[in-house]
Structures are given as C-alpha cells and as structure tokens.
Write a protein that holds these residues in place. Structure first.
Motif, PDB file in Angstrom:
ATOM      1  N   GLN A   9      48.860  52.929  35.459  1.00  0.00           N
ATOM      2  CA  GLN A   9      48.090  52.704  34.240  1.00  0.00           C
ATOM      3  C   GLN A   9      47.650  51.233  34.169  1.00  0.00           C
ATOM      4  N   SER A  10      46.454  51.000  33.601  1.00  0.00           N
ATOM      5  CA  SER A  10      46.011  49.615  33.441  1.00  0.00           C
ATOM      6  C   SER A  10      45.324  49.430  32.091  1.00  0.00           C
ATOM      7  N   HIS A  11      45.363  48.211  31.598  1.00  0.00           N
ATOM      8  CA  HIS A  11      44.712  47.870  30.332  1.00  0.00           C
ATOM      9  C   HIS A  11      44.184  46.459  30.408  1.00  0.00           C
ATOM     10  N   GLU A  12      43.030  46.248  29.795  1.00  0.00           N
ATOM     11  CA  GLU A  12      42.470  44.904  29.755  1.00  0.00           C
ATOM     12  C   GLU A  12      42.793  44.264  28.414  1.00  0.00           C
ATOM     13  N   LEU A  13      43.271  43.025  28.469  1.00  0.00           N
ATOM     14  CA  LEU A  13      43.625  42.291  27.256  1.00  0.00           C
ATOM     15  C   LEU A  13      42.693  41.104  27.084  1.00  0.00           C
ATOM     16  N   ASN A  14      42.346  40.804  25.840  1.00  0.00           N
ATOM     17  CA  ASN A  14      41.676  39.537  25.567  1.00  0.00           C
ATOM     18  C   ASN A  14      42.292  38.833  24.369  1.00  0.00           C
ATOM     19  N   GLU A  15      43.461  39.320  23.973  1.00  0.00           N
ATOM     20  CA  GLU A  15      44.216  38.656  22.912  1.00  0.00           C
ATOM     21  C   GLU A  15      45.702  38.867  23.173  1.00  0.00           C
ATOM     22  N   CYS A  73      55.164  46.314  33.436  1.00  0.00           N
ATOM     23  CA  CYS A  73      53.968  45.631  33.923  1.00  0.00           C
ATOM     24  C   CYS A  73      54.391  44.895  35.186  1.00  0.00           C
ATOM     25  N   MET A  74      53.897  45.352  36.337  1.00  0.00           N
ATOM     26  CA  MET A  74      54.359  44.835  37.624  1.00  0.00           C
ATOM     27  C   MET A  74      53.322  43.983  38.366  1.00  0.00           C
ATOM     28  N   SER A  75      52.059  44.038  37.908  1.00  0.00           N
ATOM     29  CA  SER A  75      51.019  43.224  38.540  1.00  0.00           C
ATOM     30  C   SER A  75      49.912  42.991  37.522  1.00  0.00           C
ATOM     31  N   CYS A  76      49.074  42.002  37.788  1.00  0.00           N
ATOM     32  CA  CYS A  76      47.962  41.756  36.875  1.00  0.00           C
ATOM     33  C   CYS A  76      46.887  40.926  37.553  1.00  0.00           C
ATOM     34  N   ARG A  92      40.775  36.749  29.335  1.00  0.00           N
ATOM     35  CA  ARG A  92      40.749  38.127  29.835  1.00  0.00           C
ATOM     36  C   ARG A  92      41.783  38.311  30.917  1.00  0.00           C
ATOM     37  N   MET A  93      42.566  39.384  30.786  1.00  0.00           N
ATOM     38  CA  MET A  93      43.564  39.715  31.796  1.00  0.00           C
ATOM     39  C   MET A  93      43.706  41.227  31.841  1.00  0.00           C
TER      40      MET A  93
END
Length: 176
Positions: free
Chosen positions: A104-110, A124-127, A92-93
């Motif tokens: 804007q943000s989005h959660e990834l799990n793949e 994408c500048m931070s996570c 998860r990221m």
C-alpha cells in the motif's frame, strides 16, 4: 538561505571547551572528547549519538540545551550533526507499507500523526521524499525514536541502521 549555527560544549551548562559548527560534521571527537550541552543560535539541526550520522537521532531547533542528555533521554553524547536546510514551498512524500516501494502507498503533503488511523497502514518500510525535509517517528503523535529524511528515495529503512524500528507518524520540518 539562512545558515544554521550550533555550539557544542564539553560540560553541562555551556562549560568547558566548545566547538562551533555551521554545517554537517561527521565526527565531533576530533574537536571535543565529549559533549554535554549545546546552544542552537540559528537554524535546525539533527544530532546523532554515533559518528557518520548513525545511531539515535534527535532534532534540535533554536534554543539552549544546558543538559540535553537528561532533557531528551539520551544515553550517549552527540558524535555527529547535520544542518537541516530550511525549505520554502510545498512538501511531498510518498510512503510505502513494504520495502522497495511495495504494498500500500499514500502521498503526504502535510504532517500525519498516525498512519494506522489515517491510512489503515500498520507499517511504513520505505518512502520517496519528493519535496521538503521530514521527520519520521516510531510512535504515533510524533513520539519515540526519530529519523531525518531529505529529498531522495529510501528503499529500506532497515538498511539505514533503523532495524526493528517502525514509523507510525511523520512531520514536516518547518521553521515555525
């Protein structure tokens, strides 16, 4: 947990003095004056062309790299390396368009091969990496400069010596 093991050699084709490493090494110059080939016997490693895990980063999985500089387009020798622990379980990221978790943000799990196409994000500048170990790539489809991320908060990629880099794709590090 399987331990990683990598052997570095001064010359191409596994010649010259060697140095075996089974964990992180922040400065290899105390062991080898230069490094032109390596063999990953087990596990995965991130290697860097500067000491202290700085500079350009390259991902190496099990295999033989008789002349990694020409194989990977590296201009400089490996100066430090980091063992990547194998993660079992979910990944998860959360990625953010701007630094300090802004925009804007989005959660990834793949894996995501193109954030512009999938999320309409131009940058994408931070996570925040919650689970697993990830590779971020400068170009879509897992190409270009890469950066290794462990679980933790990354407020600004520019502060990590990655100025001028944008990350357009990201991939989970699995042992496949």
């Amino acid at each position: 947990m399987t331990m990683g093991r990598i052997i570095f050699y001064e010359e191409r084709n596994f010649q010259g003095r060697s140095y075996e490493c089974m964990s992180d090494c922040s400065d290899m110059s105390s062991y080898l004056s230069r490094c032109h080939s390596c063999r990953v016997e087990s596990g995965c490693f991130m290697v860097y062309d500067r000491p202290n895990y700085m500079g350009n980063q390259y991902f190496m999985r099990r295999g033989e790299y008789a002349d990694y500089m020409s194989m990977m387009g590296m201009r400089d020798c490996i100066r430090s390396c980091r063992m990547i622990p194998m993660h079992r379980g979910q990944f998860r990221m959360k990625i953010y368009e701007k630094e300090n978790f802004g925009g804007q943000s989005h959660e990834l799990n793949e894996d995501c091969d193109n954030i512009m196409e999938r999320y309409r994000m131009s940058d994408c500048m931070s996570c925040n990496v919650m689970d697993g170990h990830w590779l971020m790539y400068e170009q879509p489809h897992f190409r270009g400069k890469m950066m290794y991320l462990r679980p933790g908060e990354y407020r600004n990629f520019r502060d990590m010596g990655m100025s001028g880099s944008r990350f357009m794709s990201m991939r989970r590090i699995t042992d496949m």
